[in-house]
Design a protein around this motif. Structure first.
Motif, mmCIF file in Angstrom:
data_model
loop_
_atom_site.group_PDB
_atom_site.id
_atom_site.type_symbol
_atom_site.label_atom_id
_atom_site.label_comp_id
_atom_site.label_asym_id
_atom_site.label_seq_id
_atom_site.Cartn_x
_atom_site.Cartn_y
_atom_site.Cartn_z
ATOM 1 N N TYR A 49 41.305 36.425 28.809
ATOM 2 C CA TYR A 49 41.346 37.273 27.796
ATOM 3 C C TYR A 49 41.281 38.357 29.108
ATOM 4 C CZ TYR A 49 41.397 35.522 23.725
ATOM 5 O OH TYR A 49 41.554 34.487 22.192
ATOM 6 N N LEU A 50 40.649 37.889 30.466
ATOM 7 C CA LEU A 50 40.527 39.173 31.594
ATOM 8 C C LEU A 50 41.622 38.778 32.111
ATOM 9 C CD1 LEU A 50 37.003 38.331 32.277
ATOM 10 C CD2 LEU A 50 37.701 39.231 30.051
ATOM 11 N N ASN A 51 41.350 39.775 33.467
ATOM 12 C CA ASN A 51 42.605 40.125 34.323
ATOM 13 C C ASN A 51 42.314 40.821 35.720
ATOM 14 O OD1 ASN A 51 45.859 40.202 32.424
ATOM 15 N ND2 ASN A 51 44.507 40.870 31.486
ATOM 16 N N LEU A 52 41.437 39.270 36.228
ATOM 17 C CA LEU A 52 40.375 40.135 37.152
ATOM 18 C C LEU A 52 41.518 39.558 38.544
ATOM 19 C CD1 LEU A 52 37.626 37.840 35.914
ATOM 20 C CD2 LEU A 52 37.697 39.674 35.787
ATOM 21 N N VAL A 53 42.253 40.419 38.912
ATOM 22 C CA VAL A 53 43.373 39.893 40.071
ATOM 23 C C VAL A 53 44.403 40.563 40.072
ATOM 24 C CG1 VAL A 53 44.642 38.593 41.997
ATOM 25 C CG2 VAL A 53 42.420 37.513 40.278
ATOM 26 N N ASP A 54 44.511 41.345 41.216
ATOM 27 C CA ASP A 54 45.452 42.227 40.947
ATOM 28 C C ASP A 54 46.126 42.449 42.605
ATOM 29 O OD1 ASP A 54 47.568 44.143 40.339
ATOM 30 O OD2 ASP A 54 47.203 45.874 39.686
ATOM 31 N N TRP A 55 47.499 43.000 43.530
ATOM 32 C CA TRP A 55 47.974 43.452 44.318
ATOM 33 C C TRP A 55 48.514 44.700 44.711
ATOM 34 C CZ3 TRP A 55 50.208 38.147 47.007
ATOM 35 C CH2 TRP A 55 49.935 38.708 48.719
ATOM 36 N N SER A 56 48.052 45.649 45.633
ATOM 37 C CA SER A 56 48.332 46.842 45.389
ATOM 38 C C SER A 56 49.722 46.685 46.416
ATOM 39 C CB SER A 56 47.317 47.405 46.249
ATOM 40 O OG SER A 56 47.120 47.044 47.925
ATOM 41 N N SER A 57 50.176 47.670 46.658
ATOM 42 C CA SER A 57 51.561 48.487 47.120
ATOM 43 C C SER A 57 51.299 48.049 48.395
ATOM 44 C CB SER A 57 52.308 49.817 46.783
ATOM 45 O OG SER A 57 51.237 50.698 46.930
ATOM 46 N N HIS A 58 49.952 48.540 48.826
ATOM 47 C CA HIS A 58 49.371 48.683 50.297
ATOM 48 C C HIS A 58 48.532 47.331 50.691
ATOM 49 C CE1 HIS A 58 49.235 53.084 51.267
ATOM 50 N NE2 HIS A 58 49.110 52.950 49.505
ATOM 51 N N ASN A 59 49.388 46.097 49.741
ATOM 52 C CA ASN A 59 48.886 44.996 50.564
ATOM 53 C C ASN A 59 47.727 44.961 50.864
ATOM 54 O OD1 ASN A 59 50.386 42.505 50.963
ATOM 55 N ND2 ASN A 59 50.976 42.562 53.345
ATOM 56 N N VAL A 60 47.053 44.886 49.104
ATOM 57 C CA VAL A 60 45.090 44.847 49.699
ATOM 58 C C VAL A 60 45.271 43.791 47.396
ATOM 59 C CG1 VAL A 60 43.395 45.530 49.451
ATOM 60 C CG2 VAL A 60 44.762 46.745 51.022
ATOM 61 N N LEU A 61 44.194 42.814 48.113
ATOM 62 C CA LEU A 61 44.563 41.759 46.896
ATOM 63 C C LEU A 61 42.963 42.361 46.403
ATOM 64 C CD1 LEU A 61 45.795 40.001 44.859
ATOM 65 C CD2 LEU A 61 44.292 38.113 46.539
ATOM 66 N N ALA A 62 43.041 42.417 44.688
ATOM 67 C CA ALA A 62 41.696 43.393 44.992
ATOM 68 C C ALA A 62 41.105 42.060 44.085
ATOM 69 C CB ALA A 62 41.360 44.410 43.816
ATOM 70 N N VAL A 63 40.041 41.143 43.297
ATOM 71 C CA VAL A 63 39.675 40.102 42.803
ATOM 72 C C VAL A 63 37.869 40.552 42.309
ATOM 73 C CG1 VAL A 63 39.145 37.826 43.264
ATOM 74 C CG2 VAL A 63 40.703 38.939 44.292
ATOM 75 N N GLY A 64 37.853 40.907 40.943
ATOM 76 C CA GLY A 64 37.352 40.232 40.495
ATOM 77 C C GLY A 64 35.906 39.216 40.133
ATOM 78 N N LEU A 65 34.767 39.124 40.919
ATOM 79 C CA LEU A 65 33.814 38.136 40.936
ATOM 80 C C LEU A 65 32.501 38.818 40.888
ATOM 81 C CD1 LEU A 65 35.205 37.273 44.190
ATOM 82 C CD2 LEU A 65 35.505 35.885 42.080
ATOM 83 N N GLY A 66 32.148 38.104 38.703
ATOM 84 C CA GLY A 66 30.978 38.405 38.348
ATOM 85 C C GLY A 66 30.910 40.115 38.294
ATOM 86 N N SER A 67 30.019 40.045 38.782
ATOM 87 C CA SER A 67 29.418 41.924 38.735
ATOM 88 C C SER A 67 30.162 42.323 39.900
ATOM 89 C CB SER A 67 28.379 41.850 38.525
ATOM 90 O OG SER A 67 27.462 41.155 39.350
ATOM 91 N N CYS A 68 31.065 42.570 40.503
ATOM 92 C CA CYS A 68 31.407 42.185 42.031
ATOM 93 C C CYS A 68 32.689 42.692 41.817
ATOM 94 C CB CYS A 68 30.905 42.086 43.024
ATOM 95 S SG CYS A 68 29.301 41.977 43.173
ATOM 96 N N VAL A 69 33.803 43.967 43.392
ATOM 97 C CA VAL A 69 35.047 43.806 42.831
ATOM 98 C C VAL A 69 34.963 43.493 44.670
ATOM 99 C CG1 VAL A 69 37.053 45.256 42.803
ATOM 100 C CG2 VAL A 69 35.476 45.157 41.217
ATOM 101 N N TYR A 70 35.841 42.682 45.407
ATOM 102 C CA TYR A 70 35.871 42.322 46.367
ATOM 103 C C TYR A 70 37.569 42.529 46.764
ATOM 104 C CZ TYR A 70 31.901 40.106 46.880
ATOM 105 O OH TYR A 70 30.640 39.828 46.880
ATOM 106 N N LEU A 71 37.823 43.061 47.996
ATOM 107 C CA LEU A 71 39.605 43.406 48.647
ATOM 108 C C LEU A 71 39.713 42.809 49.422
ATOM 109 C CD1 LEU A 71 39.094 47.609 48.830
ATOM 110 C CD2 LEU A 71 40.020 45.598 46.644
ATOM 111 N N TRP A 72 40.359 42.101 49.459
ATOM 112 C CA TRP A 72 41.331 41.508 51.016
ATOM 113 C C TRP A 72 42.775 41.945 51.574
ATOM 114 C CZ3 TRP A 72 45.957 38.400 51.759
ATOM 115 C CH2 TRP A 72 45.722 37.255 52.720
#
Length: 485
Positions: free
Chosen positions: A180-203
């Motif tokens: 039921y979660l949605n923890l990954v998204d990719w921006s128009s500026h070519n940056v991937l956001a990922v939710g891991l536990g209590s943190c958000v990381y940008l690749w």
């Protein structure tokens, strides 16, 4: 060259005399009871046409097999010439030459139907479809042999090959195995956001650089992430029912919005409007330009909202829930415009077609396993296909009329489909847990899948708008396996 009849006689010819005009023999020389003309041997005969005699030609030099049928009545030279011409045009295995037959004239000599008996090698026959190889259409070569200096036919375009392995794998520790979660998204500026536990990381795809954006602390977890359509704003849904808005360009939190009582599992942007779906069964519409936390509340689901997608024209919002319902909303009402209850399991997978207005795809969970297509303009159910596995996500290609589905129980596969035939182009495997997360790159060529096996896998599945061979910006230069934190 016409074949002479069985009773014909070749007239004798005297040396050509340019001062004499040819004469045509009259019917006075025809003797009743005979069907042939018998000239006097002592008289020179001049005809109105020239019929060459090939009796002295040595056709043995060409090694041409002559048929023995009607040998008593058919001239050897005519048979050899006809056989040579037929072999040159239609190949050594061609049958007897028949008059050309067009689709309008199927009845041949003596009322026989020639269409069924004529040879397939007749290159001048009109056909709606040809099953022969292009090489067989050449009258001068067989077995793919070409004459010197003659180029071969243009090759048939080969079907697009989809790599069956990911070209990059990122380790993503603590990536939750929650449908039921949605923890990954990719921006128009070519940056991937990922939710891991209590943190958000940008690749950052262009440099493979990893940045830690935020940490919610020990008493909260990330339940959803969603990039604004343009710009660098990222919405982060939390398990406490709040939404944090971050400016990723400077790693700064802009504001925190409340309104939900339980976790926020789905986010969707429409320009400056942010929609959030929660386990409290409600959908809140938030205008980030306004001071209020939300401007309207949409009530229609009877269980947790786990899927949200705005249409490409930003006029319709599709929502899916754990109540097995798919609802469609517009901007002017707090009640659903359309209700679809055909699914028999939770609806998380939702995708709008970028190619046809109003075309919506949805996928059901473990008890359903189906992908259904809807026309929201006419409010019709178009088609349904059973995939055999839990449908976790759907995404439509912007470059071609194809879509990707990711699956869970029991095969954990990724399937590339061709629409509208829904024929399988490729089936990709590699994840050992159900593939719960799926996003597509801004250029429309690459997808990223995430699973409870704590990996993110990058796949090249779609062609570019201009060329199928163009590598993406995050292509071969970033091969290998690394960690996102």
């Amino acid at each position: 060259m016409e074949n002479p009849s069985s009773g014909s006689i070749h007239p004798q010819q005297s040396p050509p005399n340019p001062n004499l005009n040819p004469k045509t023999p009259n019917n006075n020389h025809l003797i009743p009871g005979f069907n042939s003309y018998h000239p006097s041997l002592s008289r020179s005969i001049y005809s109105d046409r020239f019929i060459p005699s090939r009796s002295s030609s040595n056709f043995a030099l060409f090694d041409l097999p002559l048929s023995s049928r009607n040998s008593n009545s058919t001239d050897d030279s005519s048979k050899a010439y006809t056989s040579l011409l037929r072999n040159a045009l239609f190949g050594p295995d061609s049958g007897p030459v028949l008059p050309p037959v067009t689709p309008e004239k199927n009845i041949g000599l003596n009322g026989r139907n020639l269409q069924s008996s004529r040879p397939n090698r007749n290159i001048f026959r009109y056909k709606s479809e040809t099953r022969q190889s292009l090489h067989s259409l050449s009258p001068f070569g067989f077995d793919d042999q070409l004459l010197p200096g003659v180029s071969g036919p243009s090759p048939v375009k080969a079907p697009r090959k989809v790599p069956r392995s990911p070209y990059k794998v990122l380790d993503a520790p603590a990536l939750q195995d929650d449908f039921y979660l949605n923890l990954v998204d990719w921006s128009s500026h070519n940056v991937l956001a990922v939710g891991l536990g209590s943190c958000v990381y940008l690749w950052h795809a262009s440099s493979s650089k990893v940045v830690k954006l935020c940490d919610l602390g020990n008493d909260d977890n990330v339940s959803s992430v969603g990039w604004a359509q343009r710009g660098t704003h990222l919405a982060v849904g939390t398990s406490n029912g709040k939404i944090q808005l971050w400016d990723a360009s400077c790693s700064k939190r802009i504001r925190t919005m409340e309104g939900h009582r339980l976790r926020v599992g789905a986010l969707a942007w429409s320009s400056s409007l942010l929609s959030s779906g929660s386990r409290d069964k409600s959908i809140l519409q938030r205008d980030i330009r306004a001071q209020e936390d939300y401007v309207s509340k949409l009530s229609g689901h009877r269980s947790e909202v786990c899927g949200l997608k705005w249409s490409y024209d930003n006029r319709e919002l599709a929502s899916g829930g754990n109540d097995n319902r798919l609802l469609v909303w517009n901007n002017h009402s707090t009640q659903p415009m359309l209700k679809y209850c055909e699914h028999t399991a939770a609806v998380k997978a939702i995708a709008w077609s970028p190619h046809l207005h109003g075309l919506l795809a949805s996928g059901g969970g473990t008890a359903d396993r189906c992908i259904r297509f809807w026309n929201t303009t006419t409010n019709t159910h178009l088609s349904c296909i059973d995939t055999g596995s839990q449908v976790c996500n759907l995404v439509w290609s912007k470059n071609v009329n194809e879509l990707v589905s990711t699956h869970g129980y029991s095969q954990n596969q990724i399937i590339l489909w061709r629409y509208p035939t829904m024929s399988k182009i490729a089936t990709l495997t590699g994840h050992t847990y159900r593939v719960l997360y799926l996003v597509i790159s801004p250029d429309g060529q690459t997808i990223v899948t995430g699973a409870g096996d704590e990996t993110l896998r990058f796949w090249n599945v779609f062609p570019s708008p201009k060329s199928q061979n163009t590598e993406t910006e995050i292509g071969a230069s970033s091969l290998g396996r690394t960690k996102i934190r």
